[in-house]
Enzyme design. Sequence first.
Site, PDB file in Angstrom:
ATOM      1  N   CYS B 128     -86.699  21.268  -0.990  1.00  0.00           N
ATOM      2  CA  CYS B 128     -85.915  22.490  -1.119  1.00  0.00           C
ATOM      3  C   CYS B 128     -85.702  23.069   0.270  1.00  0.00           C
ATOM      4  O   CYS B 128     -86.514  22.851   1.159  1.00  0.00           O
ATOM      5  CB  CYS B 128     -86.678  23.509  -1.962  1.00  0.00           C
ATOM      6  SG  CYS B 128     -86.848  22.989  -3.658  1.00  0.00           S
ATOM      7  N   LYS B 165     -94.419  15.992  -3.961  1.00  0.00           N
ATOM      8  CA  LYS B 165     -93.299  15.053  -3.872  1.00  0.00           C
ATOM      9  C   LYS B 165     -92.628  15.172  -2.510  1.00  0.00           C
ATOM     10  O   LYS B 165     -92.056  16.208  -2.182  1.00  0.00           O
ATOM     11  CB  LYS B 165     -92.287  15.323  -4.998  1.00  0.00           C
ATOM     12  CG  LYS B 165     -91.143  14.315  -5.029  1.00  0.00           C
ATOM     13  CD  LYS B 165     -90.334  14.421  -6.314  1.00  0.00           C
ATOM     14  CE  LYS B 165     -89.261  13.350  -6.402  1.00  0.00           C
ATOM     15  NZ  LYS B 165     -88.588  13.330  -7.706  1.00  0.00           N
TER      16      LYS B 165
END
Lengths: 274, 309
Positions: B128, B165
């Site tokens: 992100c 992740k």
Amino acid sequence: MKQLMLEITGNKEISEGFYRMRLESAYLAANSKPGQFVEVKCSSGPDPLLRRPLGIHRVVKGGIELLYKIIGRGTGLIARMKPGDTLDVIGPLGNGFDLSPHRGADILVAGGHGVAPLVALADSLVNSVGRIVDREKRGIHVFIGAKTAKHILCAKDFGKLGCDVHVATEDGSGGSKGLITNSLAAFLNTIHYPLCTTIYACGPTGMLKAVAGIAMEKHIPCQVSLEERMACGVGVCLGCPVKVTRSPGHQVTGFEYKMVCKDGPVFNAEDIAW
Amino acid sequence: MVDISVKIGKLKLKNPVMSASGTFGLEYGELLDINSLGALVLKTITYEPRQGNPAPRIAEVSSGMLNSIGLENKGLEDFVKKKVPKLKGIKIPVIASIAGNNAKEYAALAARLGRIAKIAAIEVNLSCPNVRHGTREGLIAQDAEATQDVISAVRKAASCALIAKLTPNVSDISKIALAAQKAGADALLVANTFPAMAVDIETGKPRLGNITGGLSGPALKPVILKMVWELYNKIEIPIIGCGGIMDYKDAVEFMLCGASAIQVGTATFVNPAAPVEIIKGIGKYMKEKKMAGPGQLIGKIKVGSLWRL
């Protein structure tokens, strides 16, 4: 839906670049609705990687037919497959057309190979109870548009089903010259169509938008079958969005995305944010 | 039957095969037995709903695909109220995937999900935008400090197993991996898709509505495999390999390079039976190689002769 290894029982070029494939599957014959599609694996290796979504063209005895156009490498590989070969198919997928009861006339509008699922639709409409009783009022009017006469597909199939067929080509080599949407508009202006008439359309986005505009103007309910690039085909990957207007209490407040594969491919034309 | 069960932190999996986030849903229950998987990883959720990116979101490339879905999801509340109840029939560990705008948002998501009994673990999607000092500088997973902040915050908020992740788009993945490990991650997921694009030369336009997207599929596999191998000797926590795994042979390669478990994503789109076929294939391979358990497979790549070259 099921993942099936199906035997190809026919795969013929019916016009330049257009093929009709027959697959043997009692399951798909029994469970497919007009407007639904299948996802077909076009190679055994990793390239091309993804399946190709192909509309169910016709349900036949013990199987289904697909009508497709060679667009790229994937469909090119499918076109080379021979009767007797096995095809990896997932289907039936999507919602299909909404065939509500108590119908008036039906108007089918096809652009190019968008004609594929409309044959299955006409078949169902003709064979549903009471369809042919009063052809004058409850007839099926089919409008097929294409670039040239050789790209006009399935006109005979619709004829055999007793449909009233109108053809238009961009170069005037077949039917009337111009866009099929012009023929549709002229038709709706001249004839007196009964209540409960429905328009069903499948073809390029530009054509669908024009059909949706005509339907809106005439206050005729219109269902459109959309196309989009897909990966999973079952609503998991969210890869095939279409903008749908969000209108709580009939006040449009922007749009939201629906998935062509799972929420469609058939949508009410008035819901699409064209 | 060969024992192919593996442990990821506190999490026990009956086999090492999981679904990759965003590539799997209960819809696939019609095509395969979801309960035969090692774990079910759900699509990433964010605190607020996200509309996602414009079409086209998918583009096929040579031996791979690009996607730019844009984390479309209905947000945390919808997930808790509507999605969680639908997981009733799922008997395998369910792993939620979360993404946030900052450490605080990640922590809020983790705190809420950590209280749901059905959620066995949380996968922290670190791909992100990294918002620092009011400017966006790359992704969280491209910044060791930001990665550590987010994982620490999530660690404090939830006691379940945490999977970090990572993105493969970094100059040195071990720095990020060590930061995640230090912050309390129980496992590393290596890795997310690789940034990529494709252009339609007829129209001159990008083939994705978002212009760029993430590459997945067979084209990505060798790149990620090397990262797993590189990390295996530097990291203590288990590695979950994810990148273009299409069949059991790919999965075994990843395990030989050090992956304790693997995730299957793009392969499921191509062949929904792939995850189940991979589970069977791993078992068959281990039996043929007379391996008693995954311990004899994980990280057992034979590189000795190569070192002497």
